[in-house]
Design a protein around this motif. Structure first.
Motif, PDB file in Angstrom:
ATOM      1  N   LEU A   1       1.290  -0.994   0.063  1.00  0.00           N
ATOM      2  CA  LEU A   1       0.011   0.222   0.497  1.00  0.00           C
ATOM      3  C   LEU A   1       0.679   1.235   0.087  1.00  0.00           C
ATOM      4  O   LEU A   1       1.871   1.019   0.358  1.00  0.00           O
ATOM      5  CB  LEU A   1      -1.165  -0.038   1.398  1.00  0.00           C
ATOM      6  CG  LEU A   1      -1.826  -1.300   1.353  1.00  0.00           C
ATOM      7  CD1 LEU A   1      -2.873  -1.415   3.119  1.00  0.00           C
ATOM      8  CD2 LEU A   1      -3.352  -1.536  -0.323  1.00  0.00           C
ATOM      9  N   THR A   2       0.302   2.686  -0.787  1.00  0.00           N
ATOM     10  CA  THR A   2       1.376   3.595  -0.515  1.00  0.00           C
ATOM     11  C   THR A   2       1.064   4.155   0.690  1.00  0.00           C
ATOM     12  O   THR A   2       2.134   4.786   1.113  1.00  0.00           O
ATOM     13  CB  THR A   2       0.752   4.742  -1.587  1.00  0.00           C
ATOM     14  OG1 THR A   2      -0.788   4.693  -1.224  1.00  0.00           O
ATOM     15  CG2 THR A   2      -0.553   4.230  -2.622  1.00  0.00           C
ATOM     16  N   VAL A   3       0.557   3.841   1.706  1.00  0.00           N
ATOM     17  CA  VAL A   3       0.557   4.792   3.527  1.00  0.00           C
ATOM     18  C   VAL A   3       1.668   3.073   3.545  1.00  0.00           C
ATOM     19  O   VAL A   3       2.496   3.837   4.862  1.00  0.00           O
ATOM     20  CB  VAL A   3      -0.385   4.271   3.881  1.00  0.00           C
ATOM     21  CG1 VAL A   3      -1.360   5.031   3.399  1.00  0.00           C
ATOM     22  CG2 VAL A   3      -0.870   3.407   3.847  1.00  0.00           C
ATOM     23  N   ASN A   4       2.465   2.070   3.225  1.00  0.00           N
ATOM     24  CA  ASN A   4       3.342   1.479   3.710  1.00  0.00           C
ATOM     25  C   ASN A   4       4.787   1.593   2.865  1.00  0.00           C
ATOM     26  O   ASN A   4       5.624   0.967   3.186  1.00  0.00           O
ATOM     27  CB  ASN A   4       2.668   0.509   3.844  1.00  0.00           C
ATOM     28  CG  ASN A   4       1.744  -0.454   4.158  1.00  0.00           C
ATOM     29  OD1 ASN A   4       1.549   0.812   5.620  1.00  0.00           O
ATOM     30  ND2 ASN A   4       1.016  -1.308   4.671  1.00  0.00           N
ATOM     31  N   ALA A   5       4.819   2.727   1.951  1.00  0.00           N
ATOM     32  CA  ALA A   5       5.596   3.404   1.161  1.00  0.00           C
ATOM     33  C   ALA A   5       6.452   4.349   0.888  1.00  0.00           C
ATOM     34  O   ALA A   5       6.757   4.556   0.397  1.00  0.00           O
ATOM     35  CB  ALA A   5       5.061   2.942  -0.728  1.00  0.00           C
ATOM     36  N   ILE A   6       6.422   4.649   2.396  1.00  0.00           N
ATOM     37  CA  ILE A   6       6.744   5.951   2.950  1.00  0.00           C
ATOM     38  C   ILE A   6       8.577   5.811   3.296  1.00  0.00           C
ATOM     39  O   ILE A   6       8.378   4.415   4.198  1.00  0.00           O
ATOM     40  CB  ILE A   6       5.964   6.594   3.423  1.00  0.00           C
ATOM     41  CG1 ILE A   6       4.915   7.005   3.164  1.00  0.00           C
ATOM     42  CG2 ILE A   6       6.424   8.204   3.752  1.00  0.00           C
ATOM     43  CD1 ILE A   6       3.707   7.321   3.972  1.00  0.00           C
ATOM     44  N   ALA A   7       9.140   6.618   2.407  1.00  0.00           N
ATOM     45  CA  ALA A   7      10.541   6.149   4.075  1.00  0.00           C
ATOM     46  C   ALA A   7      11.061   7.259   4.375  1.00  0.00           C
ATOM     47  O   ALA A   7      10.965   8.411   4.015  1.00  0.00           O
ATOM     48  CB  ALA A   7      11.941   5.969   2.604  1.00  0.00           C
ATOM     49  N   GLN A   8      11.583   6.773   5.248  1.00  0.00           N
ATOM     50  CA  GLN A   8      12.609   8.300   5.791  1.00  0.00           C
ATOM     51  C   GLN A   8      13.647   8.458   6.398  1.00  0.00           C
ATOM     52  O   GLN A   8      14.799   7.910   6.430  1.00  0.00           O
ATOM     53  CB  GLN A   8      11.891   8.319   7.269  1.00  0.00           C
ATOM     54  CG  GLN A   8      11.785  10.055   8.063  1.00  0.00           C
ATOM     55  CD  GLN A   8      11.672  10.157   9.248  1.00  0.00           C
ATOM     56  OE1 GLN A   8      11.220   8.768  10.422  1.00  0.00           O
ATOM     57  NE2 GLN A   8      10.868  11.228   9.508  1.00  0.00           N
ATOM     58  N   ALA A   9      15.068   9.721   5.774  1.00  0.00           N
ATOM     59  CA  ALA A   9      15.916   9.587   5.476  1.00  0.00           C
ATOM     60  C   ALA A   9      16.434   9.647   6.872  1.00  0.00           C
ATOM     61  O   ALA A   9      16.114   9.349   7.515  1.00  0.00           O
ATOM     62  CB  ALA A   9      16.442  10.453   4.641  1.00  0.00           C
ATOM     63  N   GLU A  10      17.753   9.224   7.408  1.00  0.00           N
ATOM     64  CA  GLU A  10      18.231  10.163   8.592  1.00  0.00           C
ATOM     65  C   GLU A  10      18.310  11.191   8.688  1.00  0.00           C
ATOM     66  O   GLU A  10      17.958  11.912  10.478  1.00  0.00           O
ATOM     67  CB  GLU A  10      19.747   9.065   8.646  1.00  0.00           C
ATOM     68  CG  GLU A  10      20.408   7.954   8.425  1.00  0.00           C
ATOM     69  CD  GLU A  10      21.599   7.143   8.791  1.00  0.00           C
ATOM     70  OE1 GLU A  10      21.893   7.183   9.225  1.00  0.00           O
ATOM     71  OE2 GLU A  10      21.685   7.603   7.240  1.00  0.00           O
ATOM     72  N   ASP A  11      17.990  11.930   7.964  1.00  0.00           N
ATOM     73  CA  ASP A  11      17.839  13.894   8.494  1.00  0.00           C
ATOM     74  C   ASP A  11      16.228  14.020   9.018  1.00  0.00           C
ATOM     75  O   ASP A  11      16.151  14.968   9.160  1.00  0.00           O
ATOM     76  CB  ASP A  11      18.071  14.437   7.556  1.00  0.00           C
ATOM     77  CG  ASP A  11      18.027  13.964   6.157  1.00  0.00           C
ATOM     78  OD1 ASP A  11      17.014  13.739   5.959  1.00  0.00           O
ATOM     79  OD2 ASP A  11      18.457  14.875   5.724  1.00  0.00           O
ATOM     80  N   GLY A  12      14.941  12.836   8.486  1.00  0.00           N
ATOM     81  CA  GLY A  12      13.929  13.349   8.990  1.00  0.00           C
ATOM     82  C   GLY A  12      13.268  13.577   7.854  1.00  0.00           C
ATOM     83  O   GLY A  12      11.732  13.676   7.872  1.00  0.00           O
ATOM     84  N   THR A  13      13.754  13.670   6.612  1.00  0.00           N
ATOM     85  CA  THR A  13      13.820  13.750   4.636  1.00  0.00           C
ATOM     86  C   THR A  13      12.531  12.406   4.796  1.00  0.00           C
ATOM     87  O   THR A  13      13.441  11.194   4.481  1.00  0.00           O
ATOM     88  CB  THR A  13      14.640  14.598   4.087  1.00  0.00           C
ATOM     89  OG1 THR A  13      15.258  15.207   4.218  1.00  0.00           O
ATOM     90  CG2 THR A  13      13.530  14.205   2.372  1.00  0.00           C
ATOM     91  N   LEU A  14      11.394  13.171   4.055  1.00  0.00           N
ATOM     92  CA  LEU A  14      10.194  12.049   3.750  1.00  0.00           C
ATOM     93  C   LEU A  14      10.467  11.575   1.621  1.00  0.00           C
ATOM     94  O   LEU A  14      11.322  12.781   1.796  1.00  0.00           O
ATOM     95  CB  LEU A  14       8.839  12.103   4.095  1.00  0.00           C
ATOM     96  CG  LEU A  14       8.177  12.113   5.134  1.00  0.00           C
ATOM     97  CD1 LEU A  14       7.524  12.421   5.562  1.00  0.00           C
ATOM     98  CD2 LEU A  14       9.408  11.021   6.263  1.00  0.00           C
ATOM     99  N   VAL A  15      10.637  10.497   1.984  1.00  0.00           N
ATOM    100  CA  VAL A  15      10.423  10.053   0.090  1.00  0.00           C
ATOM    101  C   VAL A  15       9.149   9.124   0.056  1.00  0.00           C
ATOM    102  O   VAL A  15       8.878   8.248   1.137  1.00  0.00           O
ATOM    103  CB  VAL A  15      11.940   9.201   0.233  1.00  0.00           C
ATOM    104  CG1 VAL A  15      11.760   8.809  -1.353  1.00  0.00           C
ATOM    105  CG2 VAL A  15      13.388  10.073   0.380  1.00  0.00           C
ATOM    106  N   ASP A  16       8.487   9.186  -1.278  1.00  0.00           N
ATOM    107  CA  ASP A  16       7.271   8.890  -0.915  1.00  0.00           C
ATOM    108  C   ASP A  16       7.176   9.476  -2.498  1.00  0.00           C
ATOM    109  O   ASP A  16       5.731  10.264  -2.902  1.00  0.00           O
ATOM    110  CB  ASP A  16       6.601  10.054   0.080  1.00  0.00           C
ATOM    111  CG  ASP A  16       4.827  10.029   0.070  1.00  0.00           C
ATOM    112  OD1 ASP A  16       4.462   8.603  -0.985  1.00  0.00           O
ATOM    113  OD2 ASP A  16       3.924  11.025   0.158  1.00  0.00           O
TER     114      ASP A  16
END
Length: 369
Positions: A93-108
Motif C-alpha cells: 500500500l502507498t501508506v506503507n511505501a514511505i521512507a524517512q532518511a536519517e535527516d528526517g526527510t520523507l521519500v514518498d
C-alpha cells in the motif's frame, strides 16, 4: 550506504500513533558489508539483518520477481544497485511505501502522504495482485485504521474482489490465515476485519458458514462484543475468537479448526462456550444439567475452563452472566468436597464416585432449587 526508516513506523508516526517497532532499508550495501559491521543475518537467502545493539531489522533494498504460485513464490534481487524507489514499489500500500532518511526527510514516490491525509488504502502497483496474502493484510489494515476514517480505495477494492474470485485465497496456508486473524484480534478490530472480508467475498477463508450467516445485524453484534472487550482490557485471543463462533455449531467450529489450524486452546474455548452457553446463562439452571456441565468441563481438575467460558459469555452479553455470584460460590464449595471423607465412612469402589456426585449435586441444589 544509505539507511532509511520504512513501512509501519513512518506510517504510524504520520498518523500520530505509537510506533511499536522500526524497520529499516539499506541502499547501496552488500551482505558482507553489514556482517563486517556486526549485523547478524536472519536466514540464508533473505537479506534481513539485526542491528548489533538495537536488534532492529535492517533489510537490503531489493526487488522481487514472481515465480510460482502463492505468497512464497518470489525471487529476490538485493544487489547494491537496487534503488530505494525500486524497493518501495514492491510494497503493498502507498501508506506503507514511505521512507524517512536519517535527516528526517520523507521519500514518498507513490503519494502515501496524500493517501494518509485522504484516509485511503491504495495499492502501489499492479504487482500487488501477485501476493494473495495482501488480501488479508489490506483487510487487517482497513480494520485497524477504521476508527480513523480509513477506507479501501475503489480501484484497490475492485482488485481485491477480482483476486478473491480468482481463488487466490485458496493458495494461502491455514497457518498463515490464522496468523493474520491473530494479528487482527490483537488490534482489537476483528469485527471490522470480518466485515471487510465479507464485502470483498473472502470471509469463506475463515468459515463458509459464517459467510452465509453474515449480515449488518451480526456485524453490529460482533462490534458491540469487541467494544466491550476493548473497554475492559480483555485481550486473550481464545476469549475474543469465541465471540465469532457463538452463532455456529460445534461441527462448524471443528471445521474452522481444521481449515485455519486453530490452536487447541482457542478451539476448546469456542467449543465449550457453545456447548454450555444455555445452561450457564439460565437464571435458574437445572441442577442435574449444571452438574453435568461441570463434569464435562472437568471443573474439579481444570477450573480455568469454566472461568474461560464464563468470561466469554460475559463478553457476548456485555455483562456478567445473571447467576455469576451463585456459580462462583457453588463451584468453590463443590470443588472442596473431599472424597476421602467417603472412604473414611467405609464407602468403596464405584460407590465413592456416586457419593461424591450426590454431595456436589446437593450443594448445587442449595443454590438453585
Amino acid at each position: 550506504m544509505q539507511v532509511y526508516l520504512v513501512g509501519g513506523a513512518v506510517r504510524d508516526a504520520l498518523l500520530g500513533r505509537e510506533v511499536k517497532e522500526r524497520d529499516y532499508v539499506v541502499v547501496g550495501a552488500t551482505p558482507e558489508q553489514l556482517i563486517k559491521q556486526g549485523y547478524q543475518q536472519v536466514g540464508k537467502d533473505f537479506p534481513v539483518f539485526l542491528h548489533p545493539k538495537t536488534k532492529e531489522e535492517y533489510a537490503l533494498a531489493r526487488t522481487e520477481r514472481k515465480q510460482g504460485q502463492g505468497y512464497t513464490g518470489f525471487i529476490c534481487d538485493f544487489t547494491p544497485d537496487v534503488t530505494l524507489e525500486q524497493d518501495l514499489i514492491r510494497r503493498d500500500l502507498t501508506v506503507n511505501a514511505i521512507a524517512q532518511a536519517e535527516d528526517g526527510t520523507l521519500v514518498d514516490p507513490f503519494g502515501g502522504q496524500s493517501d494518509i491525509e485522504n484516509r485511503l488504502l491504495r495499492h502501489v502497483s499492479d504487482a500487488f495482485s501477485e501476493d494473495p496474502l495482501r488480501i488479508l493484510r489490506v483487510a487487517r489494515f482497513a480494520a485497524r485504521y477504521h476508527y480513523l476514517g480509513f477506507s479501501i480505495a475503489p480501484e484497490t477494492e475492485r482488485l481485491l474482489i477480482a483476486m478473491v474470485k480468482a481463488g487466490e485465497l485458496e493458495t494461502l496456508t491455514a497457518e498463515r490465515v490464522w496468523l493474520e486473524c491473530e494479528k487482527s484480534l490483537s488490534d482489537g478490530a476483528f469485527a471490522e476485519f470480518l466485515n471487510t472480508l465479507f464485502k470483498i467475498g473472502g470471509l469463506h477463508v475463515i468459515s463458509p458458514t459464517l459467510e452465509s450467516q453474515w449480515s449488518d445485524a451480526l456485524y453490529q453484534t460482533m462490534q458491540a462484543r469487541f467494544d466491550y472487550a476493548n473497554k475492559h482490557s480483555i485481550t486473550d485471543t481464545a476469549l475474543l475468537f469465541s465471540q465469532v463462533t457463538l452463532s455456529l455449531t460445534e461441527s462448524d467450529i471443528h471445521t474452522i479448526a481444521q481449515q485455519i489450524r486453530l490452536p487447541n486452546e482457542v478451539r476448546d474455548v469456542a467449543l465449550n462456550t457453545v456447548a454450555h452457553r444455555s445452561i450457564l446463562t439460565d437464571k435458574q439452571p437445572d441442577c442435574d444439567a449444571l452438574l453435568g456441565c461441570f463434569n464435562r468441563l472437568d471443573l474439579w481438575r481444570r477450573p480455568e475452563r469454566l472461568n474461560a467460558v464464563l468470561k466469554a459469555l460475559e463478553i457476548s452479553e456485555q455483562k456478567p452472566v445473571a447467576c455469576i455470584t451463585q456459580l462462583h460460590q457453588v463451584t468453590e464449595q463443590a470443588s472442596a468436597v473431599d472424597p476421602q471423607q467417603f472412604i473414611a465412612q467405609g464407602i468403596k469402589g464405584a460407590d465413592i464416585k456416586t457419593a461424591l456426585e450426590n454431595a456436589r449435586l446437593s450443594i448445587i441444589k442449595n443454590y438453585f432449587s
